[in-house]
Write an enzyme that holds these catalytic residues in place. Structure first.
Site, PDB file in Angstrom:
ATOM      1  N   ASP A  93     -10.573   6.892   2.699  1.00  0.00           N
ATOM      2  CA  ASP A  93      -9.147   7.096   2.423  1.00  0.00           C
ATOM      3  C   ASP A  93      -8.631   8.180   3.358  1.00  0.00           C
ATOM      4  O   ASP A  93      -9.249   9.237   3.470  1.00  0.00           O
ATOM      5  CB  ASP A  93      -8.893   7.493   0.970  1.00  0.00           C
ATOM      6  CG  ASP A  93      -7.398   7.464   0.683  1.00  0.00           C
ATOM      7  OD1 ASP A  93      -6.870   6.353   0.454  1.00  0.00           O
ATOM      8  OD2 ASP A  93      -6.756   8.531   0.753  1.00  0.00           O
TER       9      ASP A  93
HETATM   10  N1  LIG Z   1      -5.085   1.804  14.066  1.00  0.00           N
HETATM   11  C1  LIG Z   1      -4.904   3.004  13.434  1.00  0.00           C
HETATM   12  N2  LIG Z   1      -4.798   3.030  12.072  1.00  0.00           N
HETATM   13  C2  LIG Z   1      -4.648   4.252  11.498  1.00  0.00           C
HETATM   14  C3  LIG Z   1      -4.568   5.446  12.234  1.00  0.00           C
HETATM   15  N3  LIG Z   1      -4.414   6.479  11.331  1.00  0.00           N
HETATM   16  C4  LIG Z   1      -4.414   5.923  10.089  1.00  0.00           C
HETATM   17  N4  LIG Z   1      -4.559   4.586  10.210  1.00  0.00           N
HETATM   18  C5  LIG Z   1      -4.641   3.595   9.119  1.00  0.00           C
HETATM   19  O1  LIG Z   1      -3.841   4.032   8.039  1.00  0.00           O
HETATM   20  C6  LIG Z   1      -4.428   3.531   6.844  1.00  0.00           C
HETATM   21  C7  LIG Z   1      -4.591   4.694   5.886  1.00  0.00           C
HETATM   22  O2  LIG Z   1      -4.389   4.221   4.586  1.00  0.00           O
HETATM   23  P1  LIG Z   1      -5.610   4.137   3.526  1.00  0.00           P
HETATM   24  O3  LIG Z   1      -5.011   4.171   2.161  1.00  0.00           O
HETATM   25  O4  LIG Z   1      -6.663   5.129   3.868  1.00  0.00           O
HETATM   26  O5  LIG Z   1      -6.263   2.706   3.785  1.00  0.00           O
HETATM   27  P2  LIG Z   1      -5.572   1.282   3.584  1.00  0.00           P
HETATM   28  O6  LIG Z   1      -5.075   0.805   4.906  1.00  0.00           O
HETATM   29  O7  LIG Z   1      -4.593   1.317   2.460  1.00  0.00           O
HETATM   30  O8  LIG Z   1      -6.797   0.357   3.227  1.00  0.00           O
HETATM   31  P3  LIG Z   1      -7.849   0.575   2.032  1.00  0.00           P
HETATM   32  O9  LIG Z   1      -9.066   1.175   2.673  1.00  0.00           O
HETATM   33  O10 LIG Z   1      -8.094  -0.808   1.514  1.00  0.00           O
HETATM   34  O11 LIG Z   1      -7.210   1.496   1.020  1.00  0.00           O
HETATM   35  C8  LIG Z   1      -5.767   2.910   7.213  1.00  0.00           C
HETATM   36  O12 LIG Z   1      -5.642   1.510   7.318  1.00  0.00           O
HETATM   37  C9  LIG Z   1      -6.051   3.520   8.566  1.00  0.00           C
HETATM   38  O13 LIG Z   1      -6.871   2.677   9.377  1.00  0.00           O
HETATM   39  C10 LIG Z   1      -4.696   5.372  13.652  1.00  0.00           C
HETATM   40  O14 LIG Z   1      -4.650   6.367  14.395  1.00  0.00           O
HETATM   41  N5  LIG Z   1      -4.864   4.139  14.196  1.00  0.00           N
END
Ligand SMILES: Nc1nc2c(ncn2[C@@H]2O[C@H](COP(=O)(O)OP(=O)(O)OP(=O)(O)O)[C@@H](O)[C@H]2O)c(=O)[nH]1
Length: 225
Positions: A93
């Protein structure tokens, strides 16, 4: 660990809907099965209000791991066949610590632009919580979790560039309203720390957590290139 005890049949499960996390792991030689958790992150964030940022993201990763392990051990994840017998579940996360508060996804272009107007020219810290669970013979036999923080130096960019970046839609569904490896890269002057952790999953930290649960990451590297 002697070669005799090395397991080459371990199924890797990425408990995440993040395409970026999957890409980081695949580019790093893993071929994970994807099992998305159904954790109510907002409810957990309410419970954890006021806790230290590293604890918040680590607890969220652990809650995602709880849900994914339950799905795998409960035969509700056919795409992860074999993981219950010999598997590892990895969850994460990510949130951005900026201006003294933790920020997740902005969800709208207006919110993304407002965030950028506040954070341009400053340093933020992208903090990613990680949890690794080891599954053997239908049980979760080991667990390891920790967080990784990377400093992000945001460029001091114009209102117009911020509006045009927000309008791309890219910053809406990523933690902190920026990407390092996408269009957002034009607005990042630099980082101090682990780049994979910013994208969503820290390879060196996951390597250490895998070691803690008895898995050598080299045993997981796919022969497929
Ligand atoms: N491509 C990319 N994605 C990023 C970056 N910083 C954050 N993210 C994305 O932002 C999202 C952060 O939200 P989270 O709640 O941690 O994860 P999510 O996308 O909701 O997916 P889950 O793991 O199923 O909860 C993730 O999908 C990360 O991969 C970055 O620099 N590059």
């Amino acid at each position: 660990m002697s070669p005799a005890h090395r397991s080459t049949a371990t199924t890797v499960v990425l408990g995440s809907a993040s395409p970026a996390r999957l890409r980081v792991l695949r580019d790093a030689g893993l071929r994970p099965a994807v099992v998305v958790s159904d954790v109510d992150e907002d409810a957990l964030l309410d419970e954890l209000a006021g806790a230290p940022p590293a604890q918040i993201v680590t607890r969220l990763a652990e809650a995602k791991a709880d849900a994914v392990v339950a799905a795998v051990l409960g035969d509700r994840a056919p795409q992860a066949a074999g993981a219950a017998t010999d598997g590892v579940v990895v969850t994460c996360d990510s949130m951005l610590l900026t201006g003294g508060s933790l920020a997740g996804k902005p969800h709208t272009a207006a919110a993304a632009a407002e965030r950028w107007r506040r954070m341009r020219g400053t340093t933020g810290h992208l903090i990613t919580g990680h949890c690794v669970r080891r599954l053997r013979d239908g049980e979760a036999v080991a667990s390891a979790s920790h967080s990784q923080s990377t400093a992000i130096f945001f460029s001091d960019v114009s209102d117009e560039l911020i509006e045009r970046y927000a309008a791309t839609g890219e910053p809406l569904e990523v933690a902190g309203a920026f990407t390092l490896d996408g269009i957002g890269g034009w607005l990042i002057d630099g980082i101090d720390g682990d780049p994979s952790s910013v994208i969503g999953i820290s390879l060196p930290l996951v390597r250490r957590l895998l070691t803690q649960v008895g898995v050598d990451v080299a045993d997981l590297w796919s022969a497929e290139r």
